[in-house]
Motif scaffolding. Structure first.
Motif, mmCIF file in Angstrom:
data_model
loop_
_atom_site.group_PDB
_atom_site.id
_atom_site.type_symbol
_atom_site.label_atom_id
_atom_site.label_comp_id
_atom_site.label_asym_id
_atom_site.label_seq_id
_atom_site.Cartn_x
_atom_site.Cartn_y
_atom_site.Cartn_z
ATOM 1 N N ASN A 1 84.931 32.773 23.245
ATOM 2 C CA ASN A 1 84.126 33.811 23.016
ATOM 3 C C ASN A 1 82.670 33.411 23.646
ATOM 4 N N GLY A 2 82.159 34.214 24.489
ATOM 5 C CA GLY A 2 80.843 33.596 25.019
ATOM 6 C C GLY A 2 80.495 33.593 26.411
ATOM 7 N N VAL A 3 79.619 33.111 26.982
ATOM 8 C CA VAL A 3 79.537 32.829 28.596
ATOM 9 C C VAL A 3 79.550 31.513 28.929
ATOM 10 N N PHE A 4 80.295 30.987 29.832
ATOM 11 C CA PHE A 4 80.557 29.575 30.303
ATOM 12 C C PHE A 4 80.243 29.573 31.830
ATOM 13 N N ASN A 5 79.613 28.665 32.036
ATOM 14 C CA ASN A 5 79.579 28.094 33.622
ATOM 15 C C ASN A 5 80.757 27.099 33.739
ATOM 16 N N VAL A 6 81.408 27.616 34.887
ATOM 17 C CA VAL A 6 82.514 26.608 35.180
ATOM 18 C C VAL A 6 82.464 25.971 36.726
ATOM 19 N N ALA A 7 82.238 24.835 36.836
ATOM 20 C CA ALA A 7 82.004 24.239 38.153
ATOM 21 C C ALA A 7 82.611 22.834 37.936
ATOM 22 N N ALA A 8 83.038 22.495 39.453
ATOM 23 C CA ALA A 8 83.342 21.065 39.459
ATOM 24 C C ALA A 8 82.168 20.150 39.510
ATOM 25 N N ASP A 9 82.677 18.886 39.081
ATOM 26 C CA ASP A 9 81.406 17.768 38.979
ATOM 27 C C ASP A 9 81.109 17.422 40.060
ATOM 28 N N GLY A 10 80.080 17.004 40.307
ATOM 29 C CA GLY A 10 79.382 16.600 41.506
ATOM 30 C C GLY A 10 78.712 17.678 42.635
ATOM 31 N N VAL A 11 77.389 17.463 42.707
ATOM 32 C CA VAL A 11 76.624 18.272 43.401
ATOM 33 C C VAL A 11 76.481 17.596 44.653
ATOM 34 N N MET A 12 76.196 18.551 45.823
ATOM 35 C CA MET A 12 75.762 17.511 46.800
ATOM 36 C C MET A 12 74.886 18.620 47.788
ATOM 37 N N PRO A 13 74.117 18.299 48.667
ATOM 38 C CA PRO A 13 73.272 18.917 49.541
ATOM 39 C C PRO A 13 74.065 19.634 50.529
ATOM 40 N N LEU A 14 73.762 20.979 50.635
ATOM 41 C CA LEU A 14 74.521 21.910 51.601
ATOM 42 C C LEU A 14 75.192 21.294 52.906
ATOM 43 N N SER A 15 74.198 20.478 53.504
ATOM 44 C CA SER A 15 74.371 19.996 55.010
ATOM 45 C C SER A 15 75.554 18.943 54.521
ATOM 46 N N GLN A 16 75.685 17.976 53.661
ATOM 47 C CA GLN A 16 76.668 17.307 53.335
ATOM 48 C C GLN A 16 78.062 18.092 53.130
ATOM 49 N N MET A 17 77.927 19.144 52.324
ATOM 50 C CA MET A 17 79.032 19.752 52.161
ATOM 51 C C MET A 17 79.668 20.291 53.494
ATOM 52 N N ILE A 18 78.853 20.963 54.308
ATOM 53 C CA ILE A 18 79.335 21.452 55.908
ATOM 54 C C ILE A 18 79.957 20.429 56.286
ATOM 55 N N ARG A 19 79.250 19.055 56.395
ATOM 56 C CA ARG A 19 79.763 18.017 57.159
ATOM 57 C C ARG A 19 81.086 17.613 56.517
ATOM 58 N N ARG A 20 81.191 17.536 55.442
ATOM 59 C CA ARG A 20 82.673 16.995 54.725
ATOM 60 C C ARG A 20 83.502 17.753 55.046
ATOM 61 N N VAL A 21 83.500 19.131 55.283
ATOM 62 C CA VAL A 21 84.650 20.033 55.802
ATOM 63 C C VAL A 21 84.639 19.921 57.278
ATOM 64 N N GLY A 22 83.900 19.333 57.883
ATOM 65 C CA GLY A 22 84.222 19.011 59.453
ATOM 66 C C GLY A 22 83.285 19.685 60.277
ATOM 67 N N GLY A 23 82.301 20.434 59.893
ATOM 68 C CA GLY A 23 81.427 21.383 60.533
ATOM 69 C C GLY A 23 79.959 20.444 60.695
ATOM 70 N N GLN A 24 79.195 21.030 61.407
ATOM 71 C CA GLN A 24 77.814 20.465 61.301
ATOM 72 C C GLN A 24 76.883 21.750 61.333
ATOM 73 N N PRO A 25 75.746 21.462 60.244
ATOM 74 C CA PRO A 25 74.866 22.511 60.128
ATOM 75 C C PRO A 25 74.051 22.936 61.242
ATOM 76 N N LEU A 26 73.889 24.479 61.518
ATOM 77 C CA LEU A 26 73.039 24.744 62.527
ATOM 78 C C LEU A 26 71.735 25.255 61.815
ATOM 79 N N PRO A 27 70.441 24.582 61.792
ATOM 80 C CA PRO A 27 69.375 24.808 61.200
ATOM 81 C C PRO A 27 68.593 26.111 62.106
ATOM 82 N N ILE A 28 68.211 27.235 61.311
ATOM 83 C CA ILE A 28 67.510 28.108 61.926
ATOM 84 C C ILE A 28 66.250 28.351 61.217
ATOM 85 N N PHE A 29 65.138 28.359 61.806
ATOM 86 C CA PHE A 29 63.831 28.362 61.342
ATOM 87 C C PHE A 29 63.908 29.433 60.333
ATOM 88 N N HIS A 30 63.460 29.269 59.192
ATOM 89 C CA HIS A 30 63.468 30.503 57.995
ATOM 90 C C HIS A 30 62.972 31.501 58.454
#
Lengths: 415, 349
Positions: free
Chosen positions: B226-255
């Motif tokens: 009963n209640g609200v729960f956050n459920v997430a995997a252990d381990g946070v990582m920078p967005l760019s690292q996530m993209i690289r880990r999956v095999g892509g490369q980030p394409l940075p755009i001037f915000h």
């Protein structure tokens, strides 16, 4: 030209190594190879500085010839004087001398003199040892492999950051700069490092100053380089930095966290060492005339967190940091226009552009004070405004008094 | 042995289907699947009911079948699905009003447990977010895309509902879902060769493995959370690292450009743009990481996969995408076998 002797020496020595393995069977071949190399050298040197050897008058030439001859014989005698155990090396050097003699006609005198002098200087050192060069080669190769591997790994995203975004690999890359600023530039003297625990949580409260927040980096450097446990300090930075491109991810990867009570609490709960600068903007943007006058310590939020988590408070006084950028005037209009919290006018900034950001090489002293125990108040103490304001004042007074105490003994800001 | 009945709403959908498959493995559980469209591949042992969620007979159904738990998985993007595209108003009706009515009906029929899936995006990505958001952090993700507003409305309603009703409601908030299936907005984004990012920003990100989504939802049902729960995997990582880990490369755009594009609706409401950038840009700029202390503590759920494992599983599935025809095929649905099984069970009972 300054590194010329060294270069020559190494070249000769590598030739010696080559010979060491092959003498005397392919001696002629080796000699040939070396002489080829020396021809190339001659052109190189000639291009660098016109040398007056070849077309010299006869007696001058003879003079230099005799000088070189005497040098070589002296060298030879020195080599002969080496203990017998150095057999191999002796023969190697003898071989080099032989080669030098053979190619005397082709080398300019200056080059020979330099080569001989280098050889002479290194007779008793390890430069002529093949193992030395193998070692250097191994180290270089290892470093190259490690760097290439790191680039590859980072390209694949195969690295780790901790729960708050600290990337230890990047921190290691930043260390040489920090070490230079710490040891050579500001010659930081850290006092009272034993007051910082080897493990477990603690809240370091520091005075803030210097226009650019170098002081946080230096406190972190002191703890990392000089503390026995080599602890990593997690500084809390202004929220404003989190909205800035490039700065925000960089600070995060170097272990800095946005200054929010929740973040400080989470860090302390994980037994980290947290650095706070409760003066905040008022501190870092302090005018030069106000140096070492502590601004208001926020609203005491840091004490609240410390009491709540039972972390000891360590007052840290930084002397020297307040003069690195003499902040003469705050151009508020500019600041507003650019969206900066302040726009400093210093003797060098903005007149010299980015060069104006080079700080003055003042002499720093960082004093880590006696820890103030907060565990005795219990987590409930965090809700007691009187206690919080008392503790805040206590910390502030301690830092201010330590600053005055150290300023009293300081004769010159650069020494 | 009395079997206990669980109702899964949206049983033909992505999550409902998997939950049904898992639940049907337990002989003690009787699973009723409710959906507006028939299931693509019916699951053996699940009773399917094809009906609109917003049906006055729902209470009747819950009462007569003595439903003890509800896994409410109806949430439509309105873009596609068995029912075809929905207008924004219809999507709102289905998502928000549907949830309200399920809760009301469950309460009336004295259902013990309701489990609802939500997202940590409801916290919103803001520059002044603490790095770890607790469940009681204010929900500030409202000015986002309509779907996020639906989630927000549902959560608001549940928070109100809780105050007056004693029924157990577990709301599980998940970050981006990653796994081998490749079917989530996060995976669509990460799976691109060059996912666009914002130049100079690289926030820490959090994800969850799809197995843990299923696992924690079932856990919440069984453990009567009963209640609200956050459920997430252990381990946070920078967005760019996530993209690289999956095999892509980030394409940075001037915000400023990226935000301008977003504002001019080039990114919103456009299916292609939606595929490239399924998030509000703020979610690629500021942190929105949820704290999972309560997941371990009160909910007592231990995620089975770390963030790295989730990303690696996704990467492997991406690499095998072009060889999909070579992978072992799932057996076709065997209706006769299912029929015989059902008869045997009935005979035994």
């Amino acid at each position: 030209m300054s590194d010329q002797p060294k270069k020559r020496g190494r070249r000769a020595a590598s030739a010696a190594d080559e010979n060491e393995q092959q003498i005397p069977i392919v001696e002629a071949k080796a000699a040939e190879a070396t002489s080829e190399a020396t021809v190339a050298d001659e052109h190189e040197v000639a291009a660098e500085a016109p040398i007056e050897v070849i077309n010299l008058e006869g007696d001058v030439r003879r003079n230099s010839q005799t000088r070189i001859d005497s040098l070589l014989s002296a060298l030879e005698s020195e080599i002969r004087a080496l203990p017998p155990s150095e057999d191999e090396r002796e023969s190697a050097i003898a071989e080099v001398i032989h080669l030098i003699r053979e190619s005397l006609t082709r080398w300019p005198k200056k080059v020979i003199e330099m080569a001989v002098n280098t050889l002479k200087a290194n007779i008793n050192s390890d430069y002529l040892d093949a193992d030395f060069w193998k070692g250097i080669g191994l180290v270089l190769r290892y470093q190259l492999d490690a760097n290439a591997d790191m680039v590859k790994r980072r390209w694949r995203g195969d690295y780790a950051v901790d729960e708050f975004g600290l990337d230890y690999e990047l921190l290691d890359l930043a260390k040489p700069l920090l070490l230079f600023m710490y040891k050579k530039y500001w010659r930081v003297e850290a006092i009272g490092l034993e007051n910082v625990p080897d493990s477990g949580r603690a809240l370091l409260v520091c005075n803030h100053s210097g226009v650019l927040p170098w002081d946080g980096a230096m406190v972190g450097a002191a703890l990392n380089f000089e503390h026995e446990a080599g602890r990593v300090l997690r500084n809390l930075h202004l929220s404003w930095f989190s909205s800035l491109p490039f700065i925000s991810p960089l600070l995060s990867r170097l272990g800095q966290v946005q200054a929010l009570p929740a973040n400080a609490e989470a860090l302390l709960e994980r037994d980290e060492l947290v650095g706070v600068f409760p003066e905040g903007l008022k501190g870092v943007g302090k005018l030069y005339k106000d140096r070492y006058r502590l601004a208001r310590f926020g609203r005491g939020g840091f004490v609240k967190v410390a009491v709540k988590t039972g972390a000891p408070i360590i007052p840290v006084s930084i002397i020297g940091g307040e003069e690195i950028h003499p902040h003469l005037h705050n151009a508020k209009g500019f600041a507003k226009l650019l969206g900066f919290p302040y726009f400093p006018i210093t003797p060098t900034f903005p007149w010299f552009g980015p060069l104006g950001l080079i700080p003055l090489p003042t002499k720093w002293t960082i004093v880590f004070g006696e820890p103030i125990d907060t565990e005795q108040y219990g987590a409930k103490g965090a809700e007691d405004p009187l206690l919080i304001s008392q503790l805040t004042e206590q910390v502030r007074t301690t830092i201010q008094n330590t600053l005055l105490d150290k300023l009293k003994d300081r004769s010159n800001i650069f020494m | 042995m009395e079997r206990r009945t669980v109702l899964i709403t949206g049983a033909a959908g992505r999550w409902g289907r998997r939950l049904a498959r898992q639940l049907a493995k337990f002989p003690i559980v009787r699973v009723i699947g409710l959906d507006i469209s028939p299931p693509e591949r019916p699951i053996d042992g699940v009773d399917y009911i094809q009906a609109d969620l917003r049906n006055p007979l729902l209470v009747e159904l819950l009462r007569t079948e003595k439903v003890e738990g509800i896994l409410h998985m109806v949430f439509t993007s309105g873009l596609s699905g068995g029912h075809g595209a929905l207008s924004p108003e219809d999507a709102f009706q289905t998502n928000v009003m549907g949830a309200m009515e399920v809760l009301a009906a469950a309460n009336a029929a004295e259902v013990k447990q309701v489990v609802i899936k939500s997202t940590t995006m409801v916290y919103g990505a803001h520059v002044d977010n603490p790095l770890y958001l607790h469940e009681n952090a204010p929900l500030r993700g409202t000015d986002g895309k309509p779907l996020l507003r639906h989630r927000y409305e549902i959560e608001r309603f549940i928070a109100d509902f809780r105050r007056n009703h004693a029924m157990n409601i577990a709301v599980l908030r998940f970050p981006g879902i990653v796994g081998a299936s490749g079917a989530s907005s996060t995976m669509r984004y990460l799976g691109q060769p060059t996912p666009p990012t914002l130049l100079g920003f690289d926030p820490l990100m959090q994800i969850v493995h799809e197995a843990d989504v299923i696992g924690s939802l079932l856990h919440a049902l069984v453990a009567e959370a009963n209640g609200v729960f956050n459920v997430a995997a252990d381990g946070v990582m920078p967005l760019s690292q996530m993209i690289r880990r999956v095999g892509g490369q980030p394409l940075p755009i001037f915000h400023p450009f990226a935000y301008a594009a977003e504002r001019f609706s080039l990114v919103r409401n456009n299916r292609l743009a939606n595929k490239i950038m399924p998030f509000e840009l703020d979610y690629l700029r500021f942190p929105w990481i949820a704290d999972t202390t309560a997941m371990r503590g009160e909910l007592n759920y231990e995620p089975r996969h770390t963030a790295e494992e989730a990303l690696d599983a996704f990467r492997s599935s991406l690499r095998l995408q072009s060889y999909r025809d070579l992978l072992p095929k799932r057996k076709a649905y065997d209706g006769i076998q299912a029929f015989l099984n059902r008869r045997r069970q009935e005979d035994e009972a």
